[in-house]
Write an enzyme that holds these catalytic residues in place. Structure first.
Site, PDB file in Angstrom:
ATOM      1  N   ASP A 300     -20.545  14.928  50.898  1.00 27.49           N
ATOM      2  CA  ASP A 300     -20.751  15.831  49.772  1.00 27.49           C
ATOM      3  C   ASP A 300     -19.453  16.635  49.557  1.00 27.49           C
ATOM      4  OD1 ASP A 300     -21.899  17.203  47.674  1.00 27.49           O
ATOM      5  OD2 ASP A 300     -23.706  17.779  48.757  1.00 27.49           O
ATOM      6  N   GLU A 501     -27.013  25.031  42.780  1.00 28.65           N
ATOM      7  CA  GLU A 501     -26.718  25.295  44.187  1.00 28.65           C
ATOM      8  C   GLU A 501     -26.377  26.743  44.475  1.00 28.65           C
ATOM      9  OE1 GLU A 501     -23.874  22.256  45.798  1.00 28.65           O
ATOM     10  OE2 GLU A 501     -23.925  21.711  43.695  1.00 28.65           O
TER      11      GLU A 501
HETATM   12  C1  BGC Z   1     -18.877  21.129  40.800  1.00 27.31           C
HETATM   13  C2  BGC Z   1     -20.186  20.608  41.277  1.00 27.31           C
HETATM   14  C3  BGC Z   1     -20.196  20.745  42.722  1.00 27.31           C
HETATM   15  C4  BGC Z   1     -19.922  22.164  43.173  1.00 27.31           C
HETATM   16  C5  BGC Z   1     -19.860  22.220  44.657  1.00 27.31           C
HETATM   17  C6  BGC Z   1     -18.680  22.548  41.255  1.00 27.31           C
HETATM   18  O1  BGC Z   1     -17.451  22.992  40.870  1.00 27.31           O
HETATM   19  O2  BGC Z   1     -18.825  21.060  39.424  1.00 27.31           O
HETATM   20  O3  BGC Z   1     -20.357  19.269  40.937  1.00 27.31           O
HETATM   21  O4  BGC Z   1     -21.434  20.323  43.170  1.00 27.31           O
HETATM   22  O5  BGC Z   1     -18.741  22.643  42.633  1.00 27.31           O
HETATM   23  O6  BGC Z   1     -19.706  23.475  45.203  1.00 27.31           O
HETATM   24  C1  BGC Z   2     -23.920  18.643  45.553  1.00 23.21           C
HETATM   25  C2  BGC Z   2     -24.309  17.201  45.404  1.00 23.21           C
HETATM   26  C3  BGC Z   2     -23.596  16.599  44.239  1.00 23.21           C
HETATM   27  C4  BGC Z   2     -22.104  16.786  44.383  1.00 23.21           C
HETATM   28  C5  BGC Z   2     -21.299  16.237  43.223  1.00 23.21           C
HETATM   29  C6  BGC Z   2     -22.425  18.815  45.554  1.00 23.21           C
HETATM   30  O1  BGC Z   2     -22.078  20.153  45.569  1.00 23.21           O
HETATM   31  O2  BGC Z   2     -24.454  19.157  46.756  1.00 23.21           O
HETATM   32  O3  BGC Z   2     -25.706  17.102  45.239  1.00 23.21           O
HETATM   33  O4  BGC Z   2     -23.918  15.233  44.146  1.00 23.21           O
HETATM   34  O5  BGC Z   2     -21.822  18.161  44.482  1.00 23.21           O
HETATM   35  O6  BGC Z   2     -21.457  16.983  42.093  1.00 23.21           O
END
Ligand code: BGC
Ligand code: BGC
Length: 813
Positions: A300, A501
């Site tokens: 990830d 998230e």
């Molecule tokens: C991205 C996400 C990613 C996240 C992780 C963002 O900047 O756009 O895809 O999951 O950072 O912390």
């Molecule tokens: C997320 C994933 C996601 C990845 C790419 C991460 O921060 O935990 O679920 O697939 O970003 O965007």
């Protein structure tokens, strides 16, 4: 130590799975022949995935990278509105870089991954299916299979071959902000859906459709126990037994493997103190050996950097534990250099490197990427206009909305509503497609959007209004509930703001603590003698007993996505007075009785759901939330002009004297900085700061140092709601303090200069800028500092972490 003991893994206790591909000498021959030509540099390149915002086609050619991804905020040309053609063009450019080599080196096609997690949600105009916590209530694996196939088609139409879905988390504590990405709290349902979604996305193994040009590579994620972390903390630690891992959190993996899932993504989280990306026993001994997973194990987003001893650019531990590819969005170059050195020195054994490369190449061969040709020239891409957001896909999404609604209460038979009558649709969700879609929608957190960003979609209110008008009734949409003529019934649509998230993590299950305006709206309409149907939009169950009591009927609508009319299909009778669609949804998440998670019996258990055929009267529910004291959203430092609980404000004069400013007015002893109260939305809800000398600053201090590292790795901003009264020079700055000798300062001047005096604005500074300016994000003592030169005057209403702002400061070089 209990943690140590519990962390022992016994692979023989775990379920077996069956990798459904027979031995394939022809495939093995192709892989071996290709690998025989590859240099160690080329092999290492295959193990790395970079984000499209941080990598160019030339980089891919030069470093032989194996994969790219588009993160939640990464679009072609950084344009939010990028459409199918723009995605195809981007994919073409990368495809050419990998395949049209003029240096005699082997051409190896790229994997291109994206989070198509509720439809192809990063593409404007795509069909947005209900989020997974909604789909669980339908208990309909066949529906899930069809959604998978429709999503795969839309993804292929944009030139992309891999989705980071399905999430097979089994969320146990819905304070976790990603709970809505999980289908259910019940492992059996997750297991059924896991297989169905993998088959929908990839096609069924053994049929000609399997990974043909209408399907995509799927990813079961996040392995393991992402939904089992303590207190529901995102990226946290699952402190559970091996038995619970097996019985609850692992449920989705064997069926995904049986269905031939080509990739598994490791979780950011840990198990009993060991980060998953480093847990060799769970990655290699359990997943790859016991469960026979022969596909590729991907990491990830910079998650490997959280392993003790690793950084974002260096992590042999993860590869040695069994990771085949690491997601290194912006850190790929450093990771490439270090991994290459480690492959050469033997710190990563050559056998491990070869195994990882072979797994990646097998996936590419099975998916037909070597023969697929230019992305834009592939069959579905040529018909992108017909496929992305097609009527058939929208009809499927609308059916999914109908099936996932759960009727919690319907006293006095207020539902179904008669569309020939006068109906009011009120509440902040009445006409708000962003709110009904949630996070992972066009932007990472789903914030900063308006209905104009959703061509072809329909809000819940618009869907009701259309059917009411067609039946000869009258519908009125009024967010604030102020109608022009008294309606026969009101539908109040309200609920959570979008989040993803860690921004969505909650300390308890209160819905909008300290802000009762939805409840008051329901009560006001009821007091006027109007029957009220509450439609609640949320990613998870929350404590809303007061709202349930206040309304006659209560529908949990979850996050239904782009086809809002699915709600009208069930709430309204047909024009001839029949019930066209009854409720089918039954809770896939238990609904809580109090706002304290995990305390006592639920209000409505798993499987609960009323229908028109099987109604029941719901008596008044207890209105005791179990939570005491004022509730402050996490990540707020100043709210309504005052520091929130756990923080204090002080003024530091040009001569260095400090004065506490947790009151409404204060000044430094030398008079260099003065603070006074000011009215913005209410009396004295903001503070004005006036500088008479340079060097004076104001600072917010945290009682205990904050670790903002994970927010920094995401795209989180420090958002300051402020007003400029006077700014004589361009040298105002915002800083974060991390100890006496440690600070990161970001100049604001140029960006503030064009703000009209007296205008309130939300100015966002990416946390990354503070890190780049020297702040230690693991140890922030002062989450806000503000400095300006003599003659400046600035007012502040709120300071909080967020992802949505009117102005986003660009990091100074
Ligand atoms: C991205 C996400 C990613 C996240 C992780 C963002 O900047 O756009 O895809 O999951 O950072 O912390
Ligand atoms: C997320 C994933 C996601 C990845 C790419 C991460 O921060 O935990 O679920 O697939 O970003 O965007």
């Amino acid at each position: 130590m209990a943690g140590q003991a519990a962390a022992a893994v016994h692979p023989e206790r775990w379920p077996r799975a069956h990798w459904p591909f027979p031995a394939d000498p022809a495939l093995e021959h192709k892989v071996a022949a290709l690998m025989a030509q590859m240099t160690v540099e080329e092999k290492v390149g295959q193990l790395i995935q970079a984000d499209i915002l941080s990598v160019t086609p030339d980089d891919v050619r030069k470093y032989h990278l194996g994969a790219i991804l588009a993160g939640g905020n990464s679009k072609p040309g950084a344009r939010l509105t990028a459409d199918a053609k723009q995605w195809q063009a981007l994919s073409d450019a990368f495809y050419r870089a990998a395949m049209e080599r003029h240096d005699g080196r082997p051409a190896i096609p790229l994997l291109f991954g994206i989070d198509a997690v509720h439809g192809h949600n990063n593409t404007v105009g795509a069909t947005l299916f209900p989020q997974n916590s909604a789909l669980g209530n339908a208990h309909d694996p066949e529906l899930i299979r069809q959604i998978g196939a429709a999503t795969a088609a839309e993804v292929r139409a944009t030139g992309i071959n891999w989705t980071f879905a399905p999430t097979v988390a089994v969320p146990q504590d819905v304070r976790w902000g990603r709970s809505y990405e999980g289908y259910s709290q019940d492992p059996r349902l997750v297991a059924e859906y896991s297989r169905a979604m993998v088959e929908g996305l990839q096609g069924k193994v053994g049929t000609p459709q399997f990974l043909d040009d209408a399907h995509v590579i799927a990813t079961a994620k996040h392995y393991l126990a992402d939904g089992g972390t303590k207190d529901g903390k995102d990226q946290g630690d699952a402190e559970v037994s091996e038995r619970e891992l097996i019985d609850v959190h692992a449920a989705g993996y064997p069926p995904a493997i049986d269905a031939g899932v080509q990739t598994v993504m490791a979780s950011f989280s840990g198990w009993n103190g060991v980060k998953m990306h480093a847990n060799k026993a769970l990655l290699t001994d359990v997943l790859k050996q016991r469960m026979d997973f022969q596909g590729l194990l991907v990491g990830d987003w910079n998650a490997h950097g959280q392993i003790p001893g690793c950084s974002n650019t260096d992590c042999p531990i993860a590869y040695n534990a069994g990771m085949d590819m690491l997601m290194a969005p912006d850190s790929w170059r450093g990771l490439y250099e270090h991994t290459l050195a480690e492959a050469k020195s033997g710190a990563i054994p050559m056998a491990r490197l070869d195994d990882a490369v072979a797994r990646i190449l097998r996936v590419k061969f099975r998916a037909g990427l070597f023969e697929a040709g230019l992305p834009s020239a592939q069959p579905l891409a040529r018909r992108a206009d017909e496929i992305v957001g097609s009527p058939a896909h929208r009809a499927l999404a609308r059916r999914a909305v109908r099936e996932s609604l759960v009727l919690l209460k319907n006293n006095g038979g207020v539902l179904p509503l008669d569309p020939r009558k006068r109906i009011l649709v009120a509440g902040e969700g009445a006409d708000n497609i962003s709110r009904q879609s949630g996070g992972w929608t066009l932007t990472w957190q789903g914030t900063g959007l308006s209905n104009a960003n959703f061509p072809g979609a329909q809000s819940i209110g618009a869907g009701i209004a259309r059917q009411v008008a067609a039946a000869g009734g009258h519908a009125e949409i009024a967010v604030d509930g102020r109608y022009t003529r008294k309606p026969d019934a009101a539908v109040v649509v309200f609920g959570e703001d979008p989040y993803a998230e860690f921004q969505g993590d909650l300390p308890n299950l209160l819905y909008r603590p300290g802000d009762d305006h939805d409840l008051q709206l329901i009560r006001r309409l009821k007091a006027a003698g109007i029957p009220v149907v509450a439609v609640f939009l949320s990613g998870r169950p929350l404590w809303v007993n007061r709202e349930i009591n206040a309304a006659d009927a209560f529908v949990a609508a979850w996050l239904p996505g782009s086809e809002g009319e699915g709600v009208a299909d069930v709430l309204l009778r047909s024009a001839d007075g029949r019930v066209a669609h009854d409720f089918h949804g039954r809770l896939a998440y238990a609904w809580p009785r109090t706002a304290l998670p995990g305390h006592g019996a639920p209000q409505f258990p798993l499987g609960y759901g009323l229908s028109y055929a099987h109604g029941a009267t719901v008596p008044a529910l207890p209105e005791v939330s179990g939570i005491q004291g004022e509730q402050i959203p996490v990540g707020n430092y100043i709210d309504r002009g005052k520091p929130v609980h756990g923080y204090s404000v002080s003024l530091v004069g040009a001569d260095g004297d400090t004065v506490s400013a947790d009151v409404s007015s204060a000044a430094t002893a030398d008079g260099s900085l003065r603070m006074s109260a000011l009215d913005y939305r209410a009396q004295e809800d903001s503070r004005r700061f006036a500088w008479t000398r340079d060097q004076a600053t104001l600072a917010v201090r945290a009682q205990a140092p904050l670790d903002l590292d994970r927010q920094t790795n995401g795209d989180v901003l420090l958002v300051v709601t402020l007003q400029v009264d006077a700014l004589p020079g361009p040298d105002a700055w915002i800083g974060l303090g991390c100890g006496t000798q440690c600070q990161g300062r970001v100049a604001l001047g140029p960006q503030l200069a064009h703000l009209a005096s007296g205008q309130w604005s939300r100015v966002g500074v990416p946390l990354k800028c503070f890190r780049a300016a020297g702040a230690d994000m693991h140890h922030i003592e002062q989450p806000f500092q503000l400095g300006a030169r003599a003659g400046s005057s600035l007012a502040v209403f709120r300071v909080a972490l967020g992802t949505d702002a009117d102005e986003v400061v660009t990091c100074p070089k």
